[in-house]
Design a protein around this motif. Structure first.
Motif, mmCIF file in Angstrom:
data_model
loop_
_atom_site.group_PDB
_atom_site.id
_atom_site.type_symbol
_atom_site.label_atom_id
_atom_site.label_comp_id
_atom_site.label_asym_id
_atom_site.label_seq_id
_atom_site.Cartn_x
_atom_site.Cartn_y
_atom_site.Cartn_z
ATOM 1 N N GLY A 167 0.720 -1.127 -0.033
ATOM 2 C CA GLY A 167 0.125 -0.148 -0.158
ATOM 3 C C GLY A 167 0.805 1.189 0.072
ATOM 4 O O GLY A 167 1.992 1.313 -0.783
ATOM 5 N N LEU A 168 0.413 2.313 0.670
ATOM 6 C CA LEU A 168 1.045 3.402 0.555
ATOM 7 C C LEU A 168 2.258 3.537 1.146
ATOM 8 O O LEU A 168 3.044 4.614 0.864
ATOM 9 N N ASP A 195 -9.141 7.288 8.192
ATOM 10 C CA ASP A 195 -9.074 8.442 8.883
ATOM 11 C C ASP A 195 -9.711 8.314 10.191
ATOM 12 O O ASP A 195 -8.799 8.937 11.384
ATOM 13 N N GLU A 237 -0.625 11.350 2.802
ATOM 14 C CA GLU A 237 -1.579 10.789 1.477
ATOM 15 C C GLU A 237 -2.962 9.937 1.905
ATOM 16 O O GLU A 237 -2.642 9.442 3.023
ATOM 17 N N ARG A 238 -3.662 10.018 0.973
ATOM 18 C CA ARG A 238 -4.884 9.310 1.232
ATOM 19 C C ARG A 238 -5.160 8.506 0.088
ATOM 20 O O ARG A 238 -4.999 8.809 -1.003
ATOM 21 N N GLY A 239 -5.748 7.182 0.336
ATOM 22 C CA GLY A 239 -6.084 6.407 -0.830
ATOM 23 C C GLY A 239 -7.627 5.897 -0.337
ATOM 24 O O GLY A 239 -8.160 6.508 0.662
ATOM 25 N N GLU A 240 -8.086 4.984 -1.059
ATOM 26 C CA GLU A 240 -9.471 4.487 -0.861
ATOM 27 C C GLU A 240 -9.905 4.055 0.318
ATOM 28 O O GLU A 240 -10.960 4.301 1.114
ATOM 29 N N ASP A 241 -8.929 3.179 0.809
ATOM 30 C CA ASP A 241 -9.239 2.463 2.107
ATOM 31 C C ASP A 241 -8.042 2.431 2.960
ATOM 32 O O ASP A 241 -7.474 1.804 3.906
ATOM 33 N N GLU A 242 -7.192 3.722 2.826
ATOM 34 C CA GLU A 242 -5.865 3.719 3.529
ATOM 35 C C GLU A 242 -5.330 5.282 3.671
ATOM 36 O O GLU A 242 -5.778 6.177 3.048
ATOM 37 N N VAL A 243 -4.717 5.556 4.687
ATOM 38 C CA VAL A 243 -4.208 6.796 4.930
ATOM 39 C C VAL A 243 -2.679 6.854 5.423
ATOM 40 O O VAL A 243 -2.273 5.750 6.234
ATOM 41 N N ALA A 257 1.100 3.973 8.207
ATOM 42 C CA ALA A 257 -0.095 3.703 7.285
ATOM 43 C C ALA A 257 -1.090 2.903 7.995
ATOM 44 O O ALA A 257 -0.781 2.021 8.484
ATOM 45 N N ARG A 259 -4.595 0.952 7.083
ATOM 46 C CA ARG A 259 -5.253 0.252 5.809
ATOM 47 C C ARG A 259 -6.557 -0.545 6.551
ATOM 48 O O ARG A 259 -6.353 -1.259 7.497
#
Length: 318
Positions: A167-168, A195, A237-243, A257, A259
């Motif tokens: 992931g991120l 979040d 940074e943010r993703g659909e299901d992760e920060v 991170a 998730r």
């Protein structure tokens, strides 16, 4: 030795309204089992032969009867059964009954460990069933101190895992000098918003963790290491299901991170050390770090689960 245990509640709903609620038992969308307890799980939809943590379904009539046979290995033989009996238009009696035999050791375990939590869970199940048909109980079940203690032992716990980071966090630092991954079971009715998880993990430390951080803040300045600041856990940074969160300092940079996966939450960390101060500082805290992370993660999971009580995910009009 005989075990008999009965819980019954008159519910202002017909069997046709109760049936879809019972059908969620042991499923990922279970609306009846209280989320702060270890979940009830089945290996498939409600049907004869479905098996799980509470035994195997030996009889099933949708909306009327769900009978479980106790699993092997407990020293208890018999059944525990939900029945729904129509009392009149829009009115039913919902009953759960344990009818079993046990050896002396199993009977003692039932009386001291299983029955107190069983009674608390069943009363909360009936509370939630009433709430789900828009007829909540006047007084929700109040757990005894002993039942709360038993529930505490069933809370989700974070654990370190040996798995590649994903992931991120991958590539978030030019160089990774150390990293870790922790996971915790995602209980029903906890959010899928990373979040919210990040906020719960990093802004609500256990009291002893907060005390340690306070001591850290007082000491690090003496050796020229940056003190914490409001943006220590800033979102990068943010993703659909992760920060992805983190900060850069003179002695080290770190990234973490959060998730959200369907059945678990994954917390990944990575650090890049810059100089001798960074390496010396990290050598001091690296063995304490997993303890603090687990405590923060456990606290966040418990508190987020509590926020989901007592509202079920599904409501059926009576």
């Amino acid at each position: 030795m005989r075990i008999r245990n009965v819980h019954e509640r008159v519910v202002d709903a017909g069997a046709e309204d109760i049936a879809p609620l019972l059908a969620t038992m042991g499923q990922p969308d279970d609306v009846l089992y209280p989320p702060l307890w270890e979940p009830m799980r089945l290996d498939g939809p409600l049907a004869v032969g479905a098996s799980g943590t509470h035994g195997t379904i030996s009889a099933y009539e949708p909306g009327r009867l769900v009978e479980f046979t106790f699993p092997d290995g407990l020293g208890i033989t018999g059944t525990h059964t939900f029945t729904v009996t129509t009392l009149g238009p829009g009115r039913s009696a919902v009953r759960h009954e344990v009818d079993a035999d046990a050896g002396p050791a199993a009977w003692l375990a039932w009386k001291t460990l299983i029955e107190p939590s069983h009674d608390a869970v069943l009363e909360q199940v009936l509370d939630r069933l009433q709430a789900a048909v828009d007829a909540p109980p006047a007084r929700p079940t109040a757990l005894s101190a002993y039942a709360r203690l038993l529930r505490w032992f069933e809370r989700p716990r974070a654990r370190a895992v040996e798995q590649p980071q994903a992931g991120l966090i991958v590539g978030a630092l030019p160089r990774v000098d150390d990293s870790d991954v922790f996971v915790i079971e995602r209980r029903r009715e906890t959010p899928a918003d990373p979040d919210l998880w990040a906020q719960a993990i990093f802004t609500d430390l256990p009291p002893w963790g907060g005390a340690l951080m306070g001591i850290r803040e007082r000491l690090v300045g003496l050796v020229g290491i940056d003190r914490g600041s409001p943006d220590t856990f800033a979102v990068i940074e943010r993703g659909e299901d992760e920060v992805l969160l983190g900060a850069d300092a003179g002695h080290l940079d770190f990234r973490t991170a959060v998730r959200c996966e369907p059945t678990r939450i994954v917390l990944s960390g990575a650090v890049q050390l810059h100089d001798r101060r960074g390496r010396a500082y990290y050598a001091l805290i690296r063995h304490l770090h997993p303890l603090i992370v687990r405590a923060m993660f456990n606290r966040a999971a418990y508190r987020l689960a509590r926020k989901g009580v007592p509202a079920p995910a599904v409501h059926v009009a009576a």
